[in-house]
Motif scaffolding. Structure first.
Motif, PDB file in Angstrom:
ATOM      1  N   VAL A 474     -10.939 -16.029  11.440  1.00 20.28           N
ATOM      2  CA  VAL A 474     -10.945 -15.195  12.472  1.00 20.28           C
ATOM      3  C   VAL A 474     -12.254 -14.633  12.655  1.00 20.28           C
ATOM      4  N   LEU A 475     -12.977 -13.850  11.530  1.00 23.28           N
ATOM      5  CA  LEU A 475     -14.078 -13.323  11.543  1.00 23.28           C
ATOM      6  C   LEU A 475     -15.093 -14.452  12.249  1.00 23.28           C
ATOM      7  N   ALA A 476     -15.118 -15.592  11.626  1.00 20.65           N
ATOM      8  CA  ALA A 476     -16.018 -16.662  11.990  1.00 20.65           C
ATOM      9  C   ALA A 476     -16.084 -17.024  13.197  1.00 20.65           C
ATOM     10  N   LEU A 477     -14.905 -17.101  13.848  1.00 21.19           N
ATOM     11  CA  LEU A 477     -14.647 -17.312  15.374  1.00 21.19           C
ATOM     12  C   LEU A 477     -15.157 -16.220  15.994  1.00 21.19           C
ATOM     13  N   GLY A 478     -14.916 -15.016  15.760  1.00 20.63           N
ATOM     14  CA  GLY A 478     -15.459 -13.770  16.525  1.00 20.63           C
ATOM     15  C   GLY A 478     -17.063 -13.797  16.493  1.00 20.63           C
ATOM     16  N   ARG A 479     -17.714 -14.082  15.216  1.00 17.81           N
ATOM     17  CA  ARG A 479     -18.935 -14.035  15.239  1.00 17.81           C
ATOM     18  C   ARG A 479     -19.763 -15.159  15.998  1.00 17.81           C
ATOM     19  N   LEU A 480     -18.966 -16.061  16.141  1.00  9.75           N
ATOM     20  CA  LEU A 480     -19.554 -17.501  17.224  1.00  9.75           C
ATOM     21  C   LEU A 480     -19.706 -16.783  18.410  1.00  9.75           C
ATOM     22  N   GLY A 481     -18.754 -15.963  19.000  1.00  8.06           N
ATOM     23  CA  GLY A 481     -18.583 -15.449  20.235  1.00  8.06           C
ATOM     24  C   GLY A 481     -19.604 -14.296  20.594  1.00  8.06           C
ATOM     25  N   ALA A 482     -20.155 -13.700  19.540  1.00  4.87           N
ATOM     26  CA  ALA A 482     -21.239 -12.416  19.490  1.00  4.87           C
ATOM     27  C   ALA A 482     -22.011 -12.529  18.277  1.00  4.87           C
ATOM     28  N   ASP A 483     -22.964 -11.820  18.155  1.00  2.00           N
ATOM     29  CA  ASP A 483     -23.957 -11.824  17.159  1.00  2.00           C
ATOM     30  C   ASP A 483     -23.559 -11.109  16.228  1.00  2.00           C
ATOM     31  N   HIS A 484     -22.507 -10.260  16.153  1.00  2.00           N
ATOM     32  CA  HIS A 484     -21.942  -9.540  15.376  1.00  2.00           C
ATOM     33  C   HIS A 484     -20.487  -9.539  15.359  1.00  2.00           C
ATOM     34  N   VAL A 485     -19.827  -8.992  14.311  1.00  2.00           N
ATOM     35  CA  VAL A 485     -18.572  -8.752  14.355  1.00  2.00           C
ATOM     36  C   VAL A 485     -18.123  -7.674  15.100  1.00  2.00           C
ATOM     37  N   THR A 486     -17.215  -7.793  16.129  1.00  2.00           N
ATOM     38  CA  THR A 486     -16.983  -6.598  17.071  1.00  2.00           C
ATOM     39  C   THR A 486     -15.642  -5.805  16.232  1.00  2.00           C
ATOM     40  N   PRO A 487     -15.354  -4.740  16.897  1.00  2.00           N
ATOM     41  CA  PRO A 487     -14.216  -4.098  16.045  1.00  2.00           C
ATOM     42  C   PRO A 487     -12.822  -4.908  16.468  1.00  2.00           C
ATOM     43  N   ALA A 488     -12.702  -5.504  17.860  1.00  2.00           N
ATOM     44  CA  ALA A 488     -11.734  -5.984  18.084  1.00  2.00           C
ATOM     45  C   ALA A 488     -11.278  -7.265  17.059  1.00  2.00           C
ATOM     46  N   ALA A 490     -12.609  -7.673  14.001  1.00  2.00           N
ATOM     47  CA  ALA A 490     -12.136  -7.318  12.671  1.00  2.00           C
ATOM     48  C   ALA A 490     -10.643  -6.868  12.853  1.00  2.00           C
ATOM     49  N   THR A 491     -10.109  -6.210  13.776  1.00  2.00           N
ATOM     50  CA  THR A 491      -8.779  -5.735  13.804  1.00  2.00           C
ATOM     51  C   THR A 491      -7.896  -7.117  13.982  1.00  2.00           C
ATOM     52  N   LEU A 492      -8.352  -8.089  14.767  1.00  2.00           N
ATOM     53  CA  LEU A 492      -7.507  -9.257  14.520  1.00  2.00           C
ATOM     54  C   LEU A 492      -7.679  -9.694  13.539  1.00  2.00           C
ATOM     55  N   ALA A 493      -8.690  -9.873  12.663  1.00  2.00           N
ATOM     56  CA  ALA A 493      -8.599 -10.653  11.289  1.00  2.00           C
ATOM     57  C   ALA A 493      -7.883 -10.224  10.237  1.00  2.00           C
ATOM     58  N   VAL A 494      -7.606  -8.747  10.526  1.00  2.00           N
ATOM     59  CA  VAL A 494      -6.800  -8.174   9.685  1.00  2.00           C
ATOM     60  C   VAL A 494      -5.324  -8.289   9.924  1.00  2.00           C
ATOM     61  N   LEU A 495      -4.912  -8.282  11.245  1.00  2.00           N
ATOM     62  CA  LEU A 495      -3.806  -8.723  11.725  1.00  2.00           C
ATOM     63  C   LEU A 495      -3.429 -10.100  11.414  1.00  2.00           C
ATOM     64  N   ALA A 496      -4.278 -11.022  11.398  1.00  2.00           N
ATOM     65  CA  ALA A 496      -4.095 -12.489  11.136  1.00  2.00           C
ATOM     66  C   ALA A 496      -3.712 -12.733   9.585  1.00  2.00           C
TER      67      ALA A 496
END
Length: 607
Positions: A474-488, A490-496
């Protein structure tokens, strides 16, 4: 609920009601279990006959008074099973053939009508045909014609009957009923002249007539007793003579001893391939006579003792003969020495068949360190005989020099002789004799649990790994969409991660604690230990995935093993071992198609 499922549950409730009614109306569980011996001399569990689905069984008994009656005991045991688990039970039916014969002519249709009075379960009927010897020859013809109509009416039905005569076509003998000691309180009935005429004219002999003949010999005067002995000596079946002589205390009579000498020579002269269940019944009837004084040391006309007779029969019977097993039950050290003298693995197996008795088991265990073939014989026999497996489980292991292997560390077999022998035998496949290799090869690939930790702790590493992998994805996919890990993200990664960990833990808990499908209205939880206890053939363990009569790799059995924590790769090996086990036991249940080529290849290599 589908209609067929409703009907099935209604039929199960009806069977349970009938079972409870019969159990409440019966004489309780005080009945003594009958003593049965297999054709190889091994003990046969009477309850195991109830698992022979679709077979036609003929229990062979000796002429004269019998001991505990097998059929009433089997009927009550069948009702107890039906009350405990109606979903997997057959409908027990007791048919008194003598009573049917007294009411009128008996045909196969008449017997079938008596059987099908109640609706069969999906597993068919368990038919107990009683009074066959007293019913006459016409009823034997009706019984011979019964299998076909019964198969069409209720497939997979089991038929069990009892007789001292040869089986009719379609039936086979799974066990011999041990002759019982005569009842000293019984009284003779009628004159001997009448009984002698009936014995000469009637074939087959009614069971009541045989009992009357034995009772007449017991209660006759001394002069009359010798006449009875002479008349019985002229009959073709000497078993009745030996039973009557034993009851009358006339074992030292010259006519009886002459008949004993003839019988010994006839038994010894029988080819090994022709030594069937009837041959074993003749031997079992002769041995008590020799023990009671029928042997003689007269140099002109010697008659050997019972143990000497068994040694001679074992020497002339080929490898693995039943007399060697009978000798082991009487003199363990002599049987062990005789088997070691030949060095044949089948002779070792014959002695191991009697290892359900402590003296025999202790004698074999004392030789295991010197001869590595004995552990293999014991482990292989334990797979075929639950009595041997239970005896090994009860025997504590006092060998502290052996490193604990996976079976010795397993909770079910820890600290037992069974666990040590399994670790020893299964690590030496090059020493397995050909007749043991197919079964032990399947058992060798089954792994017991390596830890006793609770299943939740055992599943934590896998759950943690799944959680970390899910979070990283989830963190890798989130970083692909932005240059940094957004709070959303990170929260989604924890929940996953939490969701994946919870799913892994829930799956493992379901594997260990879910109920077995098809176990009736009150299924019991199944654990991996239960499955492995069934693989080891241990008594006293509630085992549902591997029930007798359910050896095929069907979907419910596969799902039950998986939910019990047995890996998918082990299930084929587990069931292959079970299939070989029941093929060796003479089971007629169809084998798994994917297992058949393996067994055929094994047979070709052995042939």
């Amino acid at each position: 609920m589908p209609a067929n499922r409703m009907q099935r549950h209604a039929a199960q409730r009806a069977l349970r009601r009938h079972a409870n009614h019969h159990l409440e109306a019966g004489s309780g569980d005080r009945a003594e279990a009958p003593a049965l011996l297999g054709t190889a001399g091994e003990r046969v569990d009477p309850a195991g006959l109830l698992d022979r689905r679709g077979e036609r069984l003929w229990l062979l008994t000796a002429p004269g008074p019998a001991g505990p009656r097998p059929l009433p005991w089997l009927l009550r045991a069948a009702w107890r099973r039906a009350a405990a688990d109606p979903a997997a039970a057959q409908w027990p039916v007791h048919v008194d053939l003598a009573k049917l014969a007294a009411e009128g002519p008996v045909t196969s249709d008449v017997v079938l009508a008596a059987i099908t009075e109640h609706a069969a379960t999906e597993h068919g009927y368990l038919v107990l045909l009683d009074g066959l010897d007293d019913a006459g020859g016409a009823v034997r013809a009706a019984v011979a014609g019964l299998p076909g109509p019964l198969e069409r009416a209720a497939p997979a039905s089991t038929v069990i009957t009892l007789s001292h005569a040869e089986p009719v076509p379609g039936f086979h003998i799974p066990a011999v009923v041990l002759p019982a000691a005569p009842d000293p309180t019984a009284a003779g009935k009628g004159g001997w002249d009448t009984l002698a005429d009936r014995l000469k004219s009637q074939r087959p002999w009614p069971a009541g007539l045989l009992s009357e003949a034995v009772d007449a010999a017991r209660t006759a005067t001394e002069e009359q007793r010798w006449r009875i002995i002479d008349d019985l000596s002229a009959l073709p079946d000497r078993r009745l003579l030996f039973r009557a002589a034993l009851a009358a205390g006339a074992c030292d009579d010259d006519g009886v001893r002459r008949a004993a000498r003839i019988e010994i020579e006839a038994l010894a002269g029988t080819a090994p391939a022709a030594r069937d269940a009837r041959w074993l019944s003749r031997l079992l009837t002769l041995l008590p006579l020799l023990d009671a004084g029928g042997h003689s040391e007269d140099p002109e006309r010697p008659i050997p003792a019972a143990d000497d007779v068994l040694r001679r029969m074992a020497a002339t019977g080929g490898p693995g003969s039943a007399p060697l097993t009978l000798l082991a039950r009487r003199d363990a050290e002599a049987a062990v020495a005789a088997a070691e003298a030949t060095g044949d693995p089948l002779d070792l197996e014959a002695v191991a068949r009697a290892a359900d008795e402590p003296p025999v088991l202790h004698a074999i265990l004392a030789r295991c360190a010197d001869d590595p073939a004995w552990p293999t014989a014991l482990v292989h026999r334990a797979q075929l005989d639950r009595g041997v497996a239970t005896a090994l489980l009860a025997g504590r292991d006092h060998d502290t020099t052996t490193l604990a292997g996976r079976w010795l560390a397993f909770r079910t077999t820890r600290g037992t002789a069974y666990g040590r022998l399994l670790d020893d035998v299964l690590t030496r496949p090059w020493t397995w004799p050909p007749h043991t290799a197919p079964l032990l090869a399947g058992l060798e690939r089954v792994r017991p649990p390596a830890t006793e930790a609770p299943i939740t702790l055992v599943a934590l590493p896998g759950a943690a790994a799944g959680a970390i992998a899910a979070a990283l994805v989830v963190l890798a996919l989130g970083r692909l969409g932005a240059d940094h890990v957004t709070p959303a993200a990170a929260t989604l990664a924890v929940l996953a991660g939490l969701a994946v960990a919870g799913a892994v833990l829930a799956r493992r808990l379901r594997q260990w604690h879910s109920a077995l499908p098809g176990a009736g209205e009150t299924p019991a939880p199944v654990r991996r230990e239960n499955v492995l206890a069934g693989v080891l053939n241990l008594a006293g363990r509630r085992l549902e995935p591997v029930l007798p009569g359910r050896y095929t790799l069907d979907d419910p059995l596969r799902r039950a093993c998986i939910r019990a924590g047995v890996p998918e790769t082990e299930i084929a090996h587990l069931l292959r071992a079970l299939a070989v086990r029941h093929a060796l036991l003479g089971d007629t249940t169809p084998m798994v198609p994917e297992q058949t080529p393996h067994l055929d290849a094994q047979r070709e290599r052995q042939g």
